[in-house]
Write a protein that holds these residues in place. Structure first.
Motif, mmCIF file in Angstrom:
data_model
loop_
_atom_site.group_PDB
_atom_site.id
_atom_site.type_symbol
_atom_site.label_atom_id
_atom_site.label_comp_id
_atom_site.label_asym_id
_atom_site.label_seq_id
_atom_site.Cartn_x
_atom_site.Cartn_y
_atom_site.Cartn_z
ATOM 1 N N THR A 107 47.759 39.207 48.976
ATOM 2 C CA THR A 107 47.274 39.357 47.607
ATOM 3 C C THR A 107 46.587 38.084 47.129
ATOM 4 O O THR A 107 45.490 38.114 46.555
ATOM 5 N N ILE A 147 45.002 45.236 45.743
ATOM 6 C CA ILE A 147 45.611 44.269 46.666
ATOM 7 C C ILE A 147 47.119 44.174 46.483
ATOM 8 O O ILE A 147 47.879 44.360 47.429
ATOM 9 N N PRO A 148 47.609 43.859 45.271
ATOM 10 C CA PRO A 148 49.069 43.778 45.139
ATOM 11 C C PRO A 148 49.770 45.113 45.329
ATOM 12 O O PRO A 148 50.965 45.143 45.623
#
Length: 911
Positions: free
Chosen positions: A447, A438-439
């Motif tokens: 995120t 996600i990040p």
């Protein structure tokens, strides 16, 4: 396996020196060191076995309920710990002899009939330092090595290796025999050792394995020397021969259940391309060769749980791949290296699962931490080197890896039992890599939202598996995601209503919190006491993010004129949806937030209160918003009356009625003002008439409504109507201070909007008091006593004074102020006559009914008139008005004295 690793290290040291005898010396020295280590380890295990069995047997004897004369069966011998060649008779005999030679080893106690040991005694681990006093024990271990077991075979192989090395050295130094014949002779000798070992495997297993291992080593060494040192064989051909030798070692190892043979073959197989490398070969050929080797390891792992073999393959594969990648990799090689990395990764994931499956029953599911945790980390590290130049390459890789592990964990959990530790490990990696993706791909808001969903998923898993740590971690992860989201709130996002990262992020965080709250409530029976309180904060957390995101969208994308209406529609729809979801999911707690719809409506009703212009509640889409809100509110009152506390339900019915009256009165006043566009009189009248009409309709027609009026009769007719009635009474009293200009109409006493409204409202007050006597008695009011009626009559008397004052104001142009009216002789005379007439009527009525209290009230009014005459009127100049006042009041007093004497005491009412 320890023999071959230690010997292989010594052999490699000799090879690095480029001298064949040094390789033999290193091999012998390595084997000797391994033997010393294993002898010490076996002795420690045997001592622990003897110490562990005795307490177990004594406990069984003490707890046995069987009588002592039952037939006795001896306890079988304890299981022999597995050594490097656990299958061979020589090792088994050696270990039995060592166990019998142990001093102070007590005989195992007998076991009575009907009593069996469920499992072998667990051997306690002893924390003995293996290498303590190593020099002193080295001599002892060397002595044992050369005096126990099949000593002749061991020494014979060592002597044979030395003989071959000396022979090769002697022949090389004197050139007695051409190098080709020397190597052929050594190769044939190796084949002979291999064949002899195979022939002797049935009669002397250990002897045969030693010969086979030595034979394979001689063959491997000969091919390597012929290609590397003497250049007698092409590298490709030598490489193929060495691969065949590796395959042969693996086949022989599996057929004879000899892991040491497999380990030695695999080590040679991985070293073959390194030793044969000239720096100009193809990486595709190298990795294809390693793929075949690893496929062989997978095949062996399908049948045998040889951890050493797995670790050696894993180490060689990823270390050599890392070294190659650091030195030779280019972005153009991606298409030819990525498939091999994926293949190697899948190989060792499969091997880690097979290893757990091939364990004994009491150890099934045992996790090989080195493979389970090392494989994804090593593979992802190499993957970073391959995709670091691609946009989102690492994020996609992490996502795929996370999905793979989650899918694999799901399949193993559903299809294979007993692998809980492996499944949980894979699931943890799925969560970790999914979180990492996600990040790597999204901004801070996405995120945070994804982490919130992940936190809910982890909490769900923890609740399903009844594990507290995942539940705590899931809650903390959601809290952290919210903080992270707020910290990233300054980031820009697309200006598209709803379809933007801010609102979607709020929505995901909200859904995660609400799901967590519901699931914790559903699984409350397995939670700790303190955990059950977490469900409510999580529900509040989810609702707060839902409304926060929606109000932010309204503020950003809805015009300021419609923001309150949009927020009201959203709130009504949201609380209705909560009620529906709560009933569908049998989630009682989710019905309580709907209580907040009424406070939201109350705050919205105060919007732009007192402002002028077009800012009113029903402006633009306000009529629709308030219609939806009141429908939703009464729907919630109907569906939740069995869920909410009964007292709260009654109170909310009353507040809803009052809010409805307030909204209708406010909007009616606005539209009257827009229609007439004159003064405040008509607005004031509407603010009194509308509540009065609603109260009168409730008193006259309310019982016809089975719900909600008849269902909550006391709530509506009691306090529900009582507060509006109190407002009407106060309105009727305090509006006497206002002149009540009826423009555009002419003022006519009594027949004007202000005074007609006051009379109507006082009439409603009397009607309500008359119908709610029983309800008033609950609050210590006595409706049969004249107290409340006297209050209403006093208000009526005040209204009469206001009528006189307004008449004087409009007809005599006297200012409608206290100083102006006080200074008006005409007003003073009119008031004196009015008060006197009031006193006369009051005393007459009191005399007729025999009420001393009412008569005294009338007399007090008359006294006030007299006092007023001598203090106020007498102070002025002589006028006709003053004469009229004195004559009129005097005449009234005579009439009262004659026609209205004080009633007898026997008719006195108890006050």
């Amino acid at each position: 396996m320890v023999y071959l690793i230690s010997g292989g290290i010594g052999w490699l040291i000799g090879v690095i020196a480029h001298r064949i005898p040094d390789a033999f010396y290193g091999l012998v020295l390595g084997i000797l060191v391994a033997e010393i280590y294993l002898l010490r380890k076996r002795l420690t295990r045997l001592e622990g076995s003897a110490k562990g069995i005795v307490p177990k047997a004594e406990k069984i004897v003490a707890e046995s309920p069987v009588e002592r004369d039952a037939p006795v069966h001896p306890v079988p011998e304890p299981p022999i710990p597995h050594g490097p060649f656990r299958e061979t008779r020589v090792e088994a005999d050696y270990e039995r002899e060592s166990a019998l030679d142990l001093p102070d080893a007590p005989e195992p106690p007998p076991v009575f009939a009907d009593e069996t040991l469920a499992a072998p005694a667990k051997i306690p681990e002893t924390k003995t330092d293996t290498f303590s006093s190593l020099p002193g024990r080295l001599v002892e271990y060397l002595k044992n090595f050369f005096t126990t077991g099949n000593v002749v075979t061991k020494i014979g192989v060592i002597v044979l290796f030395f003989g071959f090395s000396f022979l090769l050295k002697y022949a090389a130094q004197r050139n007695l025999i051409p190098i080709e014949f020397r190597l052929i002779g050594v190769f044939l000798a190796g084949l002979g050792m291999l064949g002899a070992g195979w022939r002797l495997r049935m009669r002397e297993m250990m002897y045969g394995l030693i010969l086979q291992g030595g034979g394979v080593g001689v063959l491997y060494l000969t091919v390597f020397a012929a290609a590397r040192f003497y250049h007698l064989l092409p590298y490709g051909f030598a490489f193929a021969v060495m691969f065949c030798l590796v395959a042969l070692s693996g086949i022989l190892a599996v057929l004879q259940d000899a892991r040491a043979l497999a380990v030695s073959g695999i080590i040679g197989g991985f070293l073959a391309p390194v030793l044969m490398s000239t720096g100009s070969g193809s990486h595709v050929a190298l990795f294809s060769y390693y793929a075949l080797l690893n496929l062989g390891i997978v095949g062996i792992a399908w049948h045998k749980s040889w951890r050493e073999l797995n670790l050696i393959g894993f180490g060689f594969t990823f270390v050599i791949a890392s070294l190659w990648g650091g030195k030779y990799y280019r972005p153009g090689y991606f298409s030819t290296t990525e498939p091999f990395l994926i293949l190697f990764f899948l190989y060792y994931v499969i091997i880690s699962v097979l290893y757990a499956l091939r364990q004994p029953l009491n150890l099934k599911g045992y996790v090989d931490g080195t493979l389970v945790f090392g494989v994804p980390l090593a593979a992802f590290g190499l993957q970073y080197g391959l995709v670091r130049n691609f946009e989102y390459g690492l994020a996609i890789s992490a996502l795929c890896l996370g999905l793979f592990y989650i899918l694999l964990a799901t399949i193993l959990w559903r299809r294979i039992s007993g692998l809980r530790a492996v499944v949980e490990s894979f699931l943890a990696f799925g969560v970790v890599f999914g979180s990492l993706a996600i990040p790597l791909a999204l901004d801070g808001r996405w995120t945070s939202a994804a982490w919130a969903i992940e936190g809910a998923a982890i909490l769900w898993i923890g609740a399903r598996q009844n594990r507290i740590l995942p539940r705590i971690f899931g809650i903390l992860l959601q809290a952290g995601s919210g903080v992270s989201f707020l910290l990233a709130s300054h980031l820009p996002f697309r200006q598209i209503p709803v379809a933007n990262s801010f609102f979607v992020g709020c929505l995901l965080i909200s859904l995660a919190g609400l799901f967590s709250s519901w699931y914790l409530t559903k699984k409350s029976e397995i939670l700790h006491q303190w955990e059950r309180y977490a469900a409510i904060p999580l529900m509040v957390w989810g609702i707060a993010w839902w409304f926060g995101g929606a109000f932010q969208e309204i503020d950003r994308f809805v015009g300021w004129q419609d923001q309150v209406s949009a927020a009201l529609i959203h709130a009504a729809g949201s609380f209705l949806l909560m009620d529906i979801i709560g009933r569908r999911l049998v989630w009682k707690q989710f019905a309580y937030p709907s209580l907040f719809l009424l406070p939201v409506m109350g705050l919205a009703s105060l919007h732009h209160l007192g402002s002028s212009g077009d800012l009113h509640l029903f402006a633009r889409m306000g009529f629709l918003a308030w219609g939806i809100s009141f429908c939703a509110q009464y729907r919630l009152l109907f569906t939740c009356e069995t869920i909410w506390p009964e007292r709260m339900v009654r109170l909310w019915h009353q507040f809803t009625l009052w809010l409805l009256i307030f909204v209708l009165a406010r909007e009616s006043a606005y539209y009257v003002d827009v229609l007439l566009q004159v003064g405040w009189t008509w607005q004031f009248c509407v603010r009194g008439v509308v509540p009065g009409v609603m109260v009168m309709a409730l008193l006259s027609q309310g019982d016809r409504l089975s719900w909600p009026v008849r269902r909550f009769h006391d709530a509506y007719f009691g306090m529900g109507a009582g507060i509006p009635v109190l407002y009407l009474f106060a309105w009727a009293v305090f509006t006497t201070l206002y002149h009540g200009d009826p423009a555009p109409l002419q003022f006519v006493p009594v027949i004007n909007p202000m005074e007609l409204t006051q009379i109507y409202l006082l009439f409603i007050v009397l009607q309500w008091i008359g119908r709610q006597k029983e309800w008033l008695r609950r609050f210590d009011f006595q409706p049969d006593r004249p107290v409340l009626s006297i209050m209403v009559y006093a208000a009526g008397f005040l209204l009469l004074n206001a009528m006189v004052a307004r008449t004087i104001h409009f007809w005599a142009d006297v200012p409608y102020t206290i100083p102006g009216l006080y200074g008006s002789v005409l007003f003073q005379a009119a008031i004196s006559i009015l008060w006197g007439m009031t006193a006369l009527i009051t005393t007459l009525g009191a005399t007729r009914k025999g009420s001393r209290v009412v008569w005294i009230i009338g007399a007090l009014i008359l006294s006030l008139v007299v006092i007023k005459l001598f203090i106020v009127d007498l102070a002025g100049t002589g006028t006709v008005a003053r004469i009229i006042s004195f004559l009129g009041v005097g005449s009234l007093m005579l009439l009262i004295g004659y026609f209205s004497p004080l009633p007898p005491a026997r008719h006195q009412e108890v006050s």
